[in-house]
Design a protein around this motif. Structure first.
Motif, short mmCIF file in Angstrom:
data_model
loop_
_atom_site.label_atom_id
_atom_site.label_comp_id
_atom_site.label_asym_id
_atom_site.label_seq_id
_atom_site.Cartn_x
_atom_site.Cartn_y
_atom_site.Cartn_z
N ASN A 741 0.69 -1.05 0.01
CA ASN A 741 0.21 -0.23 0.06
C ASN A 741 0.98 1.17 0.07
O ASN A 741 2.05 1.15 0.42
CB ASN A 741 -1.03 0.05 1.25
CG ASN A 741 -0.30 0.07 2.57
OD1 ASN A 741 0.27 1.35 2.92
ND2 ASN A 741 -0.43 -0.80 3.49
N LEU A 743 0.94 3.81 1.87
CA LEU A 743 1.51 4.36 3.08
C LEU A 743 2.68 3.71 3.40
O LEU A 743 3.59 4.21 4.19
CB LEU A 743 0.19 4.22 3.96
CG LEU A 743 -0.99 4.97 3.67
CD1 LEU A 743 -2.00 4.79 4.97
CD2 LEU A 743 -0.84 6.50 3.41
N GLU A 744 2.80 2.37 3.48
CA GLU A 744 3.89 1.88 3.82
C GLU A 744 5.12 1.93 2.84
O GLU A 744 6.08 1.71 3.34
CB GLU A 744 3.59 0.29 4.07
CG GLU A 744 3.36 -0.53 2.77
CD GLU A 744 2.90 -1.92 3.10
OE1 GLU A 744 2.79 -2.36 4.22
OE2 GLU A 744 2.49 -2.53 1.78
N ASP A 748 3.07 8.95 0.86
CA ASP A 748 2.19 9.89 1.56
C ASP A 748 1.68 11.14 0.88
O ASP A 748 0.72 11.72 0.82
CB ASP A 748 2.49 9.98 3.06
CG ASP A 748 2.87 8.75 3.81
OD1 ASP A 748 3.78 8.08 3.43
OD2 ASP A 748 1.99 8.65 4.86
N LEU A 753 -6.05 12.11 0.92
CA LEU A 753 -6.87 11.43 1.46
C LEU A 753 -8.30 12.58 1.65
O LEU A 753 -9.22 12.23 1.97
CB LEU A 753 -6.50 10.82 2.82
CG LEU A 753 -5.78 9.40 2.49
CD1 LEU A 753 -5.29 8.95 3.97
CD2 LEU A 753 -6.78 8.44 1.95
N LEU A 765 -7.83 2.80 2.14
CA LEU A 765 -6.69 3.55 2.81
C LEU A 765 -6.88 4.24 4.26
O LEU A 765 -6.01 4.13 5.01
CB LEU A 765 -6.22 4.50 1.68
CG LEU A 765 -5.01 4.02 0.57
CD1 LEU A 765 -4.37 5.27 0.14
CD2 LEU A 765 -3.89 3.07 1.32
N GLN A 766 -8.02 4.87 4.35
CA GLN A 766 -8.49 5.28 5.51
C GLN A 766 -8.44 4.60 6.57
O GLN A 766 -7.99 4.69 7.75
CB GLN A 766 -9.63 6.04 5.28
CG GLN A 766 -9.60 7.23 4.33
CD GLN A 766 -11.21 7.86 4.14
OE1 GLN A 766 -12.11 7.08 3.97
NE2 GLN A 766 -11.21 9.35 3.80
N ILE A 768 -6.67 1.85 6.72
CA ILE A 768 -5.16 1.16 6.86
C ILE A 768 -4.71 2.17 7.79
O ILE A 768 -4.01 2.04 8.79
CB ILE A 768 -4.41 1.11 5.61
CG1 ILE A 768 -4.93 -0.26 4.68
CG2 ILE A 768 -2.89 0.83 5.81
CD1 ILE A 768 -4.56 -0.32 3.38
N LYS A 769 -4.79 3.53 7.53
CA LYS A 769 -4.34 4.43 8.28
C LYS A 769 -4.59 4.50 9.72
O LYS A 769 -3.90 4.72 10.54
CB LYS A 769 -4.52 5.85 7.56
CG LYS A 769 -3.58 6.76 8.13
CD LYS A 769 -3.95 8.24 7.60
CE LYS A 769 -3.25 9.44 8.04
NZ LYS A 769 -3.40 10.92 7.39
N GLY A 772 -3.03 1.69 11.58
CA GLY A 772 -1.43 1.62 11.92
C GLY A 772 -0.85 0.83 11.15
O GLY A 772 -1.49 -0.42 10.61
N LEU A 773 0.37 0.79 10.50
CA LEU A 773 1.18 0.19 9.59
C LEU A 773 1.97 -1.12 10.40
O LEU A 773 2.38 -0.66 11.62
CB LEU A 773 2.37 0.93 8.83
CG LEU A 773 1.66 1.89 8.08
CD1 LEU A 773 2.70 2.89 7.42
CD2 LEU A 773 0.53 1.15 6.88
N LYS A 776 7.14 -0.95 6.98
CA LYS A 776 7.52 0.27 6.40
C LYS A 776 8.87 0.36 5.17
O LYS A 776 9.78 -0.48 5.95
CB LYS A 776 7.52 1.66 7.34
CG LYS A 776 6.37 1.98 7.86
CD LYS A 776 6.64 3.36 9.01
CE LYS A 776 6.91 4.39 7.84
NZ LYS A 776 7.00 5.88 8.41
#
Length: 868
Positions: A741, A743-744, A748, A753, A765-766, A768-769, A772-773, A776
């Motif tokens: 994804n 974010l990882e 960003d 978003l 994605l919202q 997932i955020k 938390g991941l 990374k």
């Protein structure tokens, strides 16, 4: 002369005839185009079962791959799954296959396919009640030269972060597992416990039983005589028994794939290859063993050998000059009635391999041959199958081109089923995307590459491998003729593109190695050129699309997670899947209001176009998407003196104040109209010039002449890769793909978003955020010697696997090796020490702040800030 030779010379004609008489079942004369649709009439019962007029999915072809897909779709709960087989299940290549199963694959993503297949086959008999004849004695890949040992170590470094069971073993362990080997040349082995072989016929019948158990319908004989698309994206599938209206169709027809594809206008690049294997009678030394022998693959001898009852089965892969293509089938079609027939054997072709096998396994010398099988298997130009939805025909899917259908069947059935049911691929498998081929894939190219791929089955698999048969295609850039004698060329989606350039005194040519090789020094020279002077790179292979129309902005806002650039501006944007993974990275420029130029990687051209066209159709957008990849050439000009060179050729003000970063302008350069975008994937001052293909050579020559005083020269993609890595630029297919994804992946900045449009993947994605991941993308430097990371190496900490690299290179600016790597979030802090496995060693590495080298725009901004 050995008994093995005597058997070949004196008994094979009789035994082969007997084998055909016993095994080969004559079929009715039937072809994919010989019968006409007769309509449903009043019949509701055909072939002993109720006929379905509608279906969610119609699978065409009853080999192990097609039947596996039917099984997986039905098991996943899809209603109205129909499989149509023109004669009987397993006809084609499945029935005569040697049935080898292995966890091993030199690539990364296909390891998952093999893994899923074996795990399915282990449980299938218990699930369906059908015996599958699955033997799992393990397998050993034999290394008998030092470079082969390096190859095994290279593969181990790429496997430890996968669940695949795989070990590098000593000659002593090999002898213990396979006591009949002559160990004189054996240096090491790659051992996969759980490998083995399965009976292809029994496997297919068990999958068919499972498919029926879960509700799928299998009709045979049921010839598909016509395929007609409907206006709403469905298909009318015509057979002698009636027509089925299907939401989607899947071509899984093996060596009939071209004929089925031709019904809807595709010439799929598949071709039958003659493959032979030999079966011996009982061998006393084999019969005396207490445990079944593991399968061996003698890499130097280019053959596999396994136990078959109390005898042995041996199958070679001949060199390209000796192997045989059934190219007449490409030209004239498969002969009517061919299905469970074989070719006449030709032992002369494989005698070299026979001799090597007898040297490695001496008991073969006294073995009697009872059978020789010479049958057709299907190859694509690169030996990988074509799996997934096909660009250019809505809801048309392929599962074709399987040279190793038995080991692929289970995993590919699951992969396609998941994709069909959920709307996105379950993991990245772009190397098998059917859209990697295009109109440039001609029949001469197909034949040349299939020969090469078959003959190269067991050649050493080096990093950055190039294969040269069939090249160049008709896809050559406007500067190819000017550069081909100066550069080592790479192959990208049919295009020739310079990897690196050589000068007098350089060790020129393609010289692959697992360590630093002849291109290492010249690539450093090119990096220095771009950092200190100015260089030119051919970027023509980029995929290029024009998107315009009333709904163009609306469409792109739906497809991409970034906001759309204003007129005259450019940005980097990403298409995401519904679950928030990165499907594509694209550079977008708005040329005029509502008219956009989209640029993607060379390997993603039709992959990305298909995804966009799907959204256009489903959303009924009023837009036009044109593929202009072959109409426009691209030159990149980069380096601190790039502006000085270009300014000599244009009246346009190229100054920083007038031509800002990520801006696009139509300009005249040397009297030729083109578009210039201020961007460079080297991270240095640079422009990409989008030039009409016919004018490309003239523009190139004008730039080179104008830049003589500035020391201008060429650079290639190897230098660009090193420069982009030291600048911290991510690459699609490595740092980001359908397994990650954004974010990882640290994207960003490009993911908005908060933008109003509900782009695909936004909700995911919202979520997932919010959760938390778990991992990374990190930036690591390494202490190495004569080997550098390239990606997919295993990362260790305290004896445990903790992650993997995604791409790597040597930074000539920082004078050290570096890589991107996925690590657990708790190990991503700057200063964290880990180890990276390469060629059997674990090299010290450390997480550092990215980037190692600041980009030119950042340096310029900091300089202005300092002055202020």
């Amino acid at each position: 002369m050995s008994r093995f030779f005597n058997a070949i010379n004196t008994h094979i004609r009789r035994d082969f005839a007997a084998y055909r008489a016993i095994v080969c079942i004559p079929l009715r004369t039937i072809s994919y185009t010989s019968q006409k649709h007769v309509g449903n009439g009043d019949s509701t019962m055909v072939l002993g079962k109720r006929w379905k007029d509608v279906a969610e999915t119609v699978i065409i072809g009853g080999g192990c791959v097609g039947v596996s897909l039917a099984y997986h779709l039905a098991k996943a709960g899809q209603k109205d799954v129909v499989l149509l087989e023109k004669s009987e299940l397993t006809a084609g290549s499945t029935w005569h296959a040697a049935g080898l199963t292995t966890y091993y694959h030199p690539g990364i993503n296909l390891k998952k396919v093999h893994y899923h297949s074996i795990k399915l086959y282990e449980s299938l008999e218990a699930e369906t009640g059908q015996a599958v004849g699955f033997h799992q004695p393990g397998s050993i890949r034999i290394a008998s030269t030092p470079v082969r040992v390096d190859e095994l170590k290279y593969q181990m470094a790429r496997t430890h972060w996968h669940p695949t069971p795989q070990w590098l073993i000593t000659p002593e362990k090999i002898k213990e597992l396979f006591p009949l080997l002559n160990m004189d040349k054996v240096l090491a082995g790659l051992y996969n416990p759980g490998d083995g072989h399965i009976d292809p016929y029994s496997l297919t019948m068990a999958l068919a039983a499972g498919a029926r158990m879960y509700g799928a319908q299998i009709y045979n004989p049921a010839l598909v005589s016509g395929l007609t698309p409907t206006s709403d994206g469905k298909w009318d599938v015509q057979t002698p028994h009636g027509t089925i209206r299907a939401n989607r169709i899947v071509n899984a027809t093996g060596f009939w794939a071209r004929e089925v594809g031709q019904q809807i206008g595709f010439d799929h690049p598949t071709i039958p290859v003659h493959h032979q294997y030999v079966v011996t009678a009982t061998v006393p030394e084999v019969k005396a063993l207490k445990a079944e022998l593991p399968v061996i693959r003698d890499l130097e001898g280019s053959y596999y050998l396994r136990q078959e009852r109390d005898g042995l089965l041996f199958g070679p892969y001949e060199k390209e000059e000796k192997m045989v293509l059934q190219d007449s089938w490409v030209r004239d079609g498969v002969p009517p009635g061919f299905g469970k027939e074989l070719f006449e054997s030709d032992l002369d072709r494989i005698m070299h391999h026979v001799e090597m096998a007898m040297e490695m396994v001496p008991v073969l010398k006294n073995a009697d041959i009872i059978n020789i099988v010479s049958g057709p298997i299907t190859y694509t130009p690169d030996l990988l199958p074509m799996v997934g939805p096909h660009q250019g025909a809505r809801n048309y899917w392929t599962a074709i081109g399987f040279g190793y259908g038995v080991i692929h069947a289970g995993g590919i059935g699951k992969f396609l089923s998941d994709w069909i049911v959920t709307g996105e691929p379950p993991y990245d498998l772009i190397e098998c995307d059917p859209n990697r081929y295009g109109k440039w894939t001609t029949v001469p190219y197909l034949c040349a590459k299939a020969r090469e791929s078959y003959g190269f089955n067991n050649v050493v698999g080096y990093p950055k491998e190039e294969r040269f048969a069939g090249r160049p295609t008709n896809r050559t850039s406007g500067v190819y003729e000017l550069l081909k004698g100066k550069a080592s060329m790479g192959f990208h989606a049919g295009w020739e593109q310079p990897h690196w350039f050589y000068k007098p005194g350089d060790n020129a040519g393609y010289k692959p190695s697992f360590r630093r090789t002849n291109w290492f020094g010249p690539v450093g020279r090119e990096c220095k050129l771009v950092m200190e002077k100015v260089g030119v790179v051919d970027l023509t292979p980029f995929g290029k699309f024009m998107v315009k129309g009333k709904d163009s902005h609306k469409l792109l806002d739906r497809l991409f997670a970034n906001t759309m650039p204003k007129v005259g501006l450019t940005n980097i944007s990403h298409m995401l899947t519904p679950t928030g993974r990165v499907y594509a990275e694209v550079t977008i420029t708005q040329l005029t209001p509502g008219e956009f130029l989209l640029i993607t990687g060379s390997g993603s051209e039709l992959h990305d176009l298909r995804w966009m066209e799907k959204e256009v159709a489903e959303g009924a957008y009023d837009v036009d998407i044109s593929n202009v990849t072959e109409e426009i050439g691209v030159l990149g000009v980069a380096g601190p003196k790039a502006r000085d060179v270009l300014q000599k050729l244009t009246q346009e003000d190229m100054s920083d104040a007038s031509f800002k970063f990520l801006h696009c302008k139509p300009i005249q350069l040397g009297g030729i109209n083109l578009r210039a975008i201020r961007i460079s994937y080297t991270g240095e001052l640079g422009w990409e010039l989008y030039i009409p293909h016919k004018d490309m050579a003239a523009v190139y020559q004008a730039i080179m002449a104008a830049g003589e005083d500035e020391g201008i020269d060429n650079f290639g993609t190897y230098a660009m890769s090193s420069l982009r890595l030291e600048k911290g630029f991510r690459g699609w297919g490595a740092e980001m793909n359908c397994d990650t994804n954004p974010l990882e992946a640290g994207l960003d900045y490009f993911i908005k978003l908060n933008k109003h449009a509900d782009f695909i993947g936004k909700a995911a994605l919202q979520e997932i955020k919010a959760k938390g991941l778990k991992r990374k993308l990190s930036y690591i430097t390494m202490e190495t010697d004569d080997v550098d990371p390239e990606g997919n190496e295993t990362i260790w900490l305290n004896g445990k696997v903790v992650g993997n690299t995604t791409s790597g290179a040597y930074s000539y600016t920082a004078q050290q090796s570096l890589a991107f790597a996925y690590l657990p979030v708790e190990l991503c802090s700057v200063g964290q020490k880990v180890e990276v496995e390469m060629l059997g060693r674990k090299y010290p590495a450390m997480v550092v702040q990215e980037p190692l080298v600041l980009t030119e725009p950042t340096r310029t901004r900091l300089q202005k800030k300092s002055k202020a």
